[in-house]
Enzyme design. Sequence first.
Site, short mmCIF file in Angstrom:
data_model
loop_
_atom_site.label_atom_id
_atom_site.label_comp_id
_atom_site.label_asym_id
_atom_site.label_seq_id
_atom_site.Cartn_x
_atom_site.Cartn_y
_atom_site.Cartn_z
CG ASP A 285 21.96 6.28 48.83
OD1 ASP A 285 20.91 6.84 48.77
OD2 ASP A 285 23.07 6.86 48.50
CD GLU A 310 18.33 6.30 45.50
OE1 GLU A 310 17.64 7.13 45.58
OE2 GLU A 310 19.40 6.21 45.80
CG ASP A 392 15.99 11.45 47.91
OD1 ASP A 392 16.28 12.22 48.59
OD2 ASP A 392 16.53 10.23 47.67
#
Length: 596
Positions: A285, A310, A392
């Site tokens: 992340d 990400e 998201d």
Amino acid sequence: MAAVAAARPPWIANHNACDREGGSLLLISGRNVRNLGRVGSSSSARWSCRAECGLCGRPLEKSSNVAWKRRLRAVFGSEDDDEEEEEAQVKSARVRAKRPKPASPSNHILFQGFNWESHSKKPWYVDLKEKAPVIAQAGVTDIWLPPPSQSVDRQGYLPSQLYDLNSSSYGNEAQLKELIDTLHEQGICCIADIVINHRSGWKQDAQGHWNIFEGGTPDKRLDWGPWAVVCNDIYRSGGQGKQDTGESYAAAPDLDHTNKQVQDELTDWLNWMKAEIGFDGWRFDFVKGYAPKYTKLYCQRTDPSFVVGELWTSLNYVSGRLAADQNFHRQQLCDWIDGTGGWGCAFDFTTKGVLQEAVKMELWRLRDKEGRPPGLVGWYPKKAVTFVDNHDTGSTQRHWHFPDEKVHLGYVYILTHPGIPCIFYDHYFYWGLQEQINQLLELRLRNKINAESKIKIQAADFDMYVATIADRLIVKLGPRFDMGPLLPKSSTWKLVMAGSEYAIWESTKKMAGVAPSEPEIIVVKSGPSETGDENIEVKITSDMSCETVNRIMEEVPDMVSNLHDVEKVVEECKVEYEDEEEDEEEEESSKKKSRK
């Protein structure tokens, strides 16, 4: 987890082929795990009640396990071990499912197994476990699971006590292990969502800063102070570490990844997640928050089966509109991948951003100046994880969502093109797209389309995009029906899928080592379930070429909604087609006579 280093003690028994390929013994414990290749003394450690191979994950025989533990005690010593108690634990331990063999680097198919609200559907691990057979049957090789640790937020992205997996909103540690075992039995590798850019403090220091951390164990593992936080943290956490090596995160203290203790203890935790819990790979992340060389370090120390990061940065916009040239954006993704030493793939945010604008009658965007796909998949396809939406961008957050009525086109693109496709849970189970996605995956697998498949873009206009992939599929996007000379020839191509604004043809040529198939036409009803299903209609127009009209009438006559209005056009094309056939027969007859 602790993996014995390359120079292993000679008394560790061979584990068949795994040992010859560099396998290692993993010692697993619910409380203590030691890296025997790095830690020289472990006198206070209680040895594991189970052991498995570090290469394939197969549990080792209990008799051998006990013998190895005795030898470990002889080498390292142990003050408090109760041998009889441990041997009883070994005998009663539940045998975990064997780890599946990871997909080859170019053949991963990723599935995101949660959304932003999954935490509220307790226990999520149990719910997902029931769906494992359906996901596996679709052809998925890897599933991305949510952050498993105790966290300040319910979604898990503000973790605090990393070893505490019983306080997660998604379920407890036992339920997570059962989920992973079920997925392993189905042949699916499990990817953990790793949030280590930042960490929420457990309590405040004397100045009121949230920089006192607890790891979630009775001992001192991951019990840190302000020394573990960067000194320039915008969270105002009172950090005393070195400067941040990446972008600051405003919601929690940023960790100092230059600190050796931080590196070592995060490595130990990751290895524990792999060996004790059963995870196979990592999804990192917010990787823009720390230098990619640290992702490389953690991967080198844990040997994950699959890694994806990400790196979400802004695309290039001009006067409020997406710019045609996104080379700078995809170069950032390439740089991060290279910075990890090639360990990491990256979510292809470039392709997502371009694709969701292209489907709005701007399909010209899908070809760059060099004639290649415009995203990361055009430059570094074997490392590009393509996706339509995630927790998201879509779900209930909808920060940057794909146009609802065009989501099906997104999957037509990513599941037929190079790159590693990632399927979002919501679209598969909630949006009525499961059948279409399954059919697209079947086409991909049947024609051996993979991350590095060759692509030739034949057209990219505002209302039509046409590309040939691996010389096996021709994909057409857009509302334009008349493809002109780009219409695939019926002698070598078969229309196999058709829906709103798309069509896919499959080559009828035999693949090497594959029996020839006779695919049937698949007509898909597209669109999110909340909009209601509609029958797909094809309208013949007077400006279409006769070749296009005849193909429509030959392959999908039931889809034509205005046949009564264009009977004359259809009849004229039919007559012309029959005349052409007669001319061809006469020509062939004359050739035969001349040869005689």
